[in-house]
Design an enzyme around this catalytic site. Structure first.
Site, PDB file in Angstrom:
ATOM      1  N   ASP A 169      16.906  48.811  83.318  1.00 16.54           N
ATOM      2  CA  ASP A 169      17.568  47.693  82.643  1.00 16.54           C
ATOM      3  C   ASP A 169      18.810  48.240  81.943  1.00 16.54           C
ATOM      4  OD1 ASP A 169      18.284  45.805  80.527  1.00 16.54           O
ATOM      5  OD2 ASP A 169      16.435  44.769  81.038  1.00 16.54           O
ATOM      6  N   ILE A 170      19.951  48.085  82.578  1.00 20.07           N
ATOM      7  CA  ILE A 170      21.183  48.724  82.101  1.00 20.07           C
ATOM      8  C   ILE A 170      22.108  47.668  81.509  1.00 20.07           C
ATOM      9  CG2 ILE A 170      23.031  50.307  82.683  1.00 20.07           C
ATOM     10  CD1 ILE A 170      20.157  51.391  83.112  1.00 20.07           C
ATOM     11  N   GLU A 171      22.390  47.797  80.229  1.00 17.45           N
ATOM     12  CA  GLU A 171      23.198  46.807  79.522  1.00 17.45           C
ATOM     13  C   GLU A 171      24.165  47.496  78.552  1.00 17.45           C
ATOM     14  OE1 GLU A 171      20.922  43.453  77.902  1.00 17.45           O
ATOM     15  OE2 GLU A 171      19.101  44.334  78.764  1.00 17.45           O
ATOM     16  N   ASN A 172      25.111  46.715  78.060  1.00 14.74           N
ATOM     17  CA  ASN A 172      26.009  47.114  76.975  1.00 14.74           C
ATOM     18  C   ASN A 172      26.660  48.480  77.230  1.00 14.74           C
ATOM     19  OD1 ASN A 172      25.371  44.673  75.803  1.00 14.74           O
ATOM     20  ND2 ASN A 172      23.714  45.529  74.583  1.00 14.74           N
TER      21      ASN A 172
END
Length: 534
Positions: A169-172
């Site tokens: 889960d890759i964010e920001n």
């Protein structure tokens, strides 16, 4: 004996040249037949992909949220598969995996009984995917600059929980950090190869933010990096939520989500083509997942209701999406009447009236993956993929106070709420005050018994060892003395602390009463600190 054939006389027709128009017509016929054959081949391959379609549904569960969600006791089939979140880097060591920075893997076992709960889920036929990253803390690749250590960090988690599926889960900042993306891709490739060599193929999903117009530039780059590194990417799961200004005011949440999925499909077609990976339309849909945020979203006017869930599920069935998830199972219930501001997002309820329905049942409808099996691959590792147990095999251990992780249940002991005991090789926890109630009473329904099964006693369990203090560390307990709050005493070398004013209440008898008793045992840290002072 065989028959011999006699050739018939050959008749040779005079040769004739085809005129220009006859030649043109013949060419068109040949091309038409060829095109028809190619179209038929495309239809056949697409049909084959649809025939092997085996989608899966699993809700995210926030492991560190309070109150803790009992994922190990699924109430419906749609709740048997979960995505546990989030593994992130420790605050003091960027290469050490933790649960939300709050618990190391060992601490999660001790404080949350996570290993045991996963064992119980596995017993019930469920499967856990482990998710790395999330929106708040640092994904491991962000701070861990050593690729070998990074790969080891991922492997530590995978081996600890014996999972065959992971979710990135890759964010920001983790998404915008290109160098971290390169490290992540290289490390995951290493881990995937090592797991495959050990006969344990690893399913890797990439979860990314999305807008109605599709993935961001950073999101597309994350896909490109994994493909370029040679990672066998099972699919891309897009977070169909929190659209903000990118969503049209007149569009429903379901409409915006469908737009986002269609746009993602087109983008992935281009990305895979650029990477030299040929896929049919059906192949691409089977490698796409959707994860809405149920109920109230962080943007005040964005509410994903049950009608949106039904529309999105219908679209997923029509396109045959490979995966459906939701954020989160912790929130899959209506809020209490005491929760006043339902526009304020809660991690324990959805903020909408669910009419006794669950989002997990609506979104998970017709997703047919067998609970407990690993989600399918459509890539090269598909043939080798076998369902993996969520946890290591559980060894049944007889109730022995010298080896049990919690006290053996006794009919003569009063147990306060949230007290854990062992009975018949299983761990139980009280839901309310109990005296004499048998934890594994087969005649009682869940609402009738004060006990809840946590999971089995495991071979890896260690007994709770009470650390003794030497004589004189504190005064010995006396039944005639009045004790004020925070006073400490020794009883047979065991240290206790008074929680409030009391007299003649034996620490050994009342410390087990949890909230109701006036004494508590000192923690291991407090005992260690006292020993260091001596």
């Amino acid at each position: 004996m065989t028959e011999q054939s006699v050739a018939a006389p050959t008749y040779v027709r005079p040769t004739r040249r085809l005129g220009f128009w006859r030649m043109t017509l013949a060419t068109f016929i040949v091309l038409g037949l060829t095109a028809g054959s190619f179209a038929g081949w495309q239809w056949w391959t697409a049909t084959r992909a649809v025939a092997s379609y085996d989608p899966w549904f699993a809700s995210y569960v926030d492991v560190t949220a309070t109150p803790s969600y009992a994922f190990e006791s699924p109430t419906t089939t749609a709740r048997k598969n979960v995505v546990l979140s989030f593994i992130v880097a420790a605050t003091d060591d960027p290469c050490e995996p933790t649960w939300g920075t709050a618990y190391s893997l060992d601490e999660a076992s001790a404080s949350l009984d996570l290993d045991r709960r996963l064992a119980r889920l596995s017993q019930l036929g469920g499967h856990a995917t482990i998710s790395f990253g999330g929106a708040i803390n640092d994904e491991l690749a962000t701070g861990c600059s050593n690729t070998a250590k990074l790969a080891q960090a991922y492997t530590t988690v995978i081996d600890r929980y014996q999972t065959s599926n992971i979710d990135l889960d890759i964010e920001n900042t983790a998404l915008s950090d290109s160098a971290a993306g390169e490290r992540r891709a290289a490390a995951i490739k290493t881990v995937q190869d090592e797991q495959a060599a050990a006969g344990k193929p690893l399913v890797v999903w990439l979860t990314l933010p999305v807008a109605p117009h599709g993935l961001t530039g950073d999101g597309k780059r994350a896909v490109e990096q994994l493909l370029a590194a040679g990672v066998d990417l099972a699919g891309v799961n897009v977070m169909t939520m929190e659209y903000g200004e990118s969503k049209k005011l007149t569009a429903s949440m379901a409409d915006a989500s469908i737009d986002a999925l269609n746009a993602t499909h087109a983008q992935l077609a281009a990305l895979n083509s650029a990477a030299g990976i040929a896929m049919t339309d059906a192949d691409l849909w089977s490698r796409i997942g959707a994860t809405p945020m149920i109920g109230q979203n962080g943007t005040v006017d964005e509410v994903f209701g049950l009608a949106d869930a039904r529309t999105l599920n219908a679209f997923a069935q029509d396109k045959q999406l490979g995966r459906m998830s939701m954020w989160s199972l912790n929130r899959d219930r209506a809020c209490s009447p005491n929760y006043v501001d339902i526009k304020q997002v809660s991690d324990a309820c959805s903020g909408v009236d669910q009419n006794d329905q669950s989002f997990s049942d609506v979104l998970g409808a017709k997703f047919t993956a067998i609970p407990g099996s690993a989600p399918p691959l459509t890539g090269a590792a598909d043939a080798a993929l076998k369902p993996q147990a969520t946890t290591a095999p559980v060894a049944i251990i007889k109730d022995n106070p010298l080896t049990s992780p919690y006290p053996i249940w006794s009919a003569d002991t009063t147990y306060a709420k949230n007290t854990k005991v062992v009975r018949n090789s299983n761990v139980y926890e009280t839901k309310w005050w109990s005296l004499g109630d048998i934890p594994d009473n087969a005649a009682l329904q869940a609402f009738e018994t004060p006990w809840e099964l946590v999971g089995p006693v495991m071979a890896t369990d260690t007994p709770q060892v009470q650390i003794l203090l030497p004589e004189g560390s504190y005064a010995n307990w006396s039944p005639t003395k009045i004790y004020e709050a925070t006073e400490r005493v020794l009883l047979a070398g065991v240290p206790y602390q008074s929680k409030w004013w009391n007299q003649a209440a034996s620490p050994s008898a009342t410390a087990l009463n949890g909230e109701t008793g006036p004494w508590r045992l000192l923690t291991a840290a407090e005992v260690t600190e006292k020993l260091a002072q001596q």
